[in-house]
Design a protein around this motif. Structure first.
Motif, short mmCIF file in Angstrom:
data_model
loop_
_atom_site.label_atom_id
_atom_site.label_comp_id
_atom_site.label_asym_id
_atom_site.label_seq_id
_atom_site.Cartn_x
_atom_site.Cartn_y
_atom_site.Cartn_z
N VAL A 108 42.79 26.55 46.27
CA VAL A 108 43.79 27.11 45.38
C VAL A 108 44.82 26.05 45.06
O VAL A 108 45.31 25.35 45.97
CB VAL A 108 44.48 28.34 46.02
N PRO A 115 47.41 35.74 40.09
CA PRO A 115 46.97 34.90 41.21
C PRO A 115 46.55 35.74 42.43
O PRO A 115 45.57 35.42 43.10
CB PRO A 115 48.19 34.04 41.52
N ALA A 162 43.19 37.34 41.72
CA ALA A 162 42.15 36.31 41.74
C ALA A 162 41.82 35.92 43.18
O ALA A 162 40.64 35.73 43.54
CB ALA A 162 42.60 35.10 40.94
N SER A 218 46.29 28.20 38.20
CA SER A 218 47.10 28.98 37.25
C SER A 218 47.89 28.03 36.38
O SER A 218 48.23 26.91 36.79
CB SER A 218 48.05 29.92 37.99
N LEU A 259 39.47 31.49 37.75
CA LEU A 259 38.63 31.47 38.95
C LEU A 259 37.27 30.93 38.56
O LEU A 259 36.59 31.50 37.71
CB LEU A 259 38.51 32.87 39.56
N ALA A 301 38.26 36.37 45.07
CA ALA A 301 37.56 35.25 45.69
C ALA A 301 37.17 35.57 47.13
O ALA A 301 36.05 35.27 47.59
CB ALA A 301 38.44 34.00 45.63
N ALA A 321 40.98 24.29 37.76
CA ALA A 321 40.16 25.27 38.46
C ALA A 321 38.71 24.78 38.57
O ALA A 321 38.06 24.94 39.61
CB ALA A 321 40.22 26.61 37.75
N CYS A 372 36.76 23.91 42.07
CA CYS A 372 35.47 24.55 42.38
C CYS A 372 34.44 23.48 42.76
O CYS A 372 33.66 23.67 43.70
CB CYS A 372 34.99 25.37 41.18
N THR A 432 45.36 32.88 35.09
CA THR A 432 44.80 32.36 36.34
C THR A 432 43.30 32.28 36.19
O THR A 432 42.66 33.28 35.81
CB THR A 432 45.17 33.26 37.53
N SER A 451 49.20 28.39 41.83
CA SER A 451 48.75 29.74 42.19
C SER A 451 49.30 30.15 43.54
O SER A 451 49.71 31.30 43.75
CB SER A 451 47.22 29.79 42.21
N ILE A 496 40.59 28.06 42.31
CA ILE A 496 41.54 28.93 41.60
C ILE A 496 42.73 28.09 41.16
O ILE A 496 43.30 27.33 41.97
CB ILE A 496 42.03 30.09 42.49
#
Length: 493
Positions: free
Chosen positions: A438, A366, A369, A398, A307, A373, A424, A428, A305, A442, A396
């Motif tokens: 997410v 997950p 994570a 996975s 982040l 977060a 991921a 972001c 996973t 995840s 996030i």
């Protein structure tokens, strides 16, 4: 209840002192024993030589007295010597063990051998004192071949040295004493050696005491030298190694010598300095990189996973502030985020400018994570003043990734690559300030009802042909919603 006896191990100093004391005691004890034995043997040899010489003198005296037929003078001579009272006793026996001059048997036999009345009969026994012969030694003295027999006796708390010296029946003696025997008598000399033995014992005891004292003094001196030269430096090296084990790399061993201990101290100091440098380097590499060094560094496919956390508006912020202020605030934010990630079992894979890349592994990756977060968002909001009101956005995802060493032979990193990493990173980038996006992979593995989530939403991500399903993670389910409105995620809902 059974009592368990534990054996207490000696420390290094105690073992060294034990070895030194044992060696000195054994060595000096052996010297003392050899000295005492040599002294006793010397005294024994001197006593035997002394008595043998006295016996030879008496032998010649008796011979000179007897040859001209002066037996009475020989008897008087024995009496005078015995009467000196100096611990010296003298006696003369016939070969059958009967004291000489005790009767007229010898006079009668000599007159018969000469066939004339040369010697007058004695009117009474001789007044010469006589000792009782010890038959065990006496029989050896009159045996063939004849020999002088030395032996020691203890009587009345006194020590005596005694010798039986056989008188040979020489050819010049056979005229009077006949030729049918080889030994015609035995001289018995006894010397009182009690004072000599006592002085020897005192000397031996004093010598042993001196050796023991010398052993203790030498042990103390050698032990002190060894403690200074070996034990203290070794203990200092041990304490330094113990501190290094606890993560303290500031210590050093100060041994200003060029011997083996000094060389060991220098080597340990160099080793600690190298470990300190390596410890500092661990701040710049991920835990996965460090772990890989002790295991197979080859690439592996694994479920991870990812982040990604990125500071929002950081480019504009850098244009308005000086470099020192920017680095200070950024390091403060990155330090706080890294601490939170680590506390949830994540590994900081890398820092890319103002972006944090973290990797979580395990079945509950997950969930951990997501918790990390949420805590990052809360920490950034709570520390707005410290972070100069900067905020972050988090993504996030996975999935299967390739985990391994990537790079060149000169510079490499142990990192992850794969679709989940890209997703991921895109999430972001898509997340606005204060948002946690997410992916559906995840979200499917998060515990039901553990988090407050909105969605699903669809969004187009760079590099993906189709719109991706994603969710907005708002917090823990038990936490009340402090916000009245929600910002929609850019894309299709």
């Amino acid at each position: 209840m059974a009592i368990v006896h534990t054996r207490r191990e000696l420390r290094l100093a105690g073992r060294i002192n034990l070895v030194v004391v044992s060696t000195l005691i054994l060595g000096l004890g052996l010297v003392a024993y050899l000295f005492a034995s040599s002294l006793a043997q010397s005294r024994e040899s001197l006593s035997d030589t002394y008595l043998q010489r006295e016996a030879d003198i008496l032998y010649l005296s008796i011979e000179n007295f007897m040859m001209p037929g002066e037996a009475p003078i020989a008897a008087m001579f024995f009496e005078d010597v015995s009467g000196l009272g100096s611990g010296f006793e003298l006696a003369l026996y016939r070969r059958n063990g009967v004291p000489a001059f005790s009767d007229n048997a010898t006079i009668t036999q000599v007159n018969a051998n000469l066939q004339l009345q040369k010697f007058s009969q004695r009117l009474g026994p001789s007044s010469m004192p006589s000792m009782s012969p010890d038959r065990n030694y006496f029989d050896r003295a009159v045996a063939i071949p004849p020999e002088s027999v030395f032996f020691t006796i203890e009587a009345g708390g006194r020590t005596y040295k005694r010798v039986y010296r056989p008188l040979l029946n020489l050819p010049k003696c056979t005229t009077c004493h006949g030729s049918d025997h080889t030994i015609r008598g035995v001289i018995d000399i006894q010397a009182d050696l009690s004072d000599v033995v006592r002085e020897q014992a005192i000397t031996v005891a004093a010598s042993i005491g001196g050796f023991a004292l010398m052993a203790l003094v030498l042990a103390a001196i050698i032990g002190r030298i060894l403690r200074s030269v070996v034990v203290l430096p070794v203990l200092a090296i041990g304490r330094l190694c113990q501190n290094v084990t606890g993560g303290d790399f500031t210590g050093r061993v100060n041994v200003d010598r060029k011997d083996e201990i000094g060389g060991l101290a220098d080597t340990v100091n160099e080793m600690v300095e190298g470990l300190r440098e390596r410890s500092e380097l661990t701040k710049y590499v991920s835990a996965g990189t460090i772990t890989s060094l002790a295991s197979d560094q080859g690439p592996t496919r694994a479920e991870r996973t990812l982040l990604f956390s990125d500071v929002r508006g950081f480019t504009a912020y850098t244009e308005l502030h000086g470099a020192e202020a920017i680095v200070t605030v950024l390091n403060r934010m990155l330090e706080r985020q890294a601490s939170i990630v680590t506390s949830h079992g994540g590994d900081i894979d890398k820092f890319v400018g103002d972006e944090v890349v973290a990797v979580f592994s395990g079945d509950d990756a997950p969930q951990r994570a997501a918790l990390a977060a949420i805590d990052i968002m809360e920490a950034v909001a709570a520390g707005a003043a410290d972070f100069d009101k900067l905020t972050v956005g988090i993504g996030i995802a996975s999935g299967q990734v390739i985990h391994g060493m990537l790079g060149s032979s000169l510079r490499a990193d142990f990192t992850v690559v794969g679709d989940a990493v890209n997703v991921a990173a895109r999430l972001c980038s898509k997340a606005k300030s204060g948002q946690i996006l997410v992916c559906d992979c995840s979200m499917a593995r998060l515990p039901k009802g553990a988090f407050k989530v909105s969605g699903p939403y669809k969004a187009r991500l760079k590099g993906k042909a189709e719109a991706q399903v994603l969710y907005l993670l708002e917090g823990r389910a038990s936490r009340s919603d402090a916000r009245n409105g929600k910002e929609e995620v850019d894309g299709e809902s």
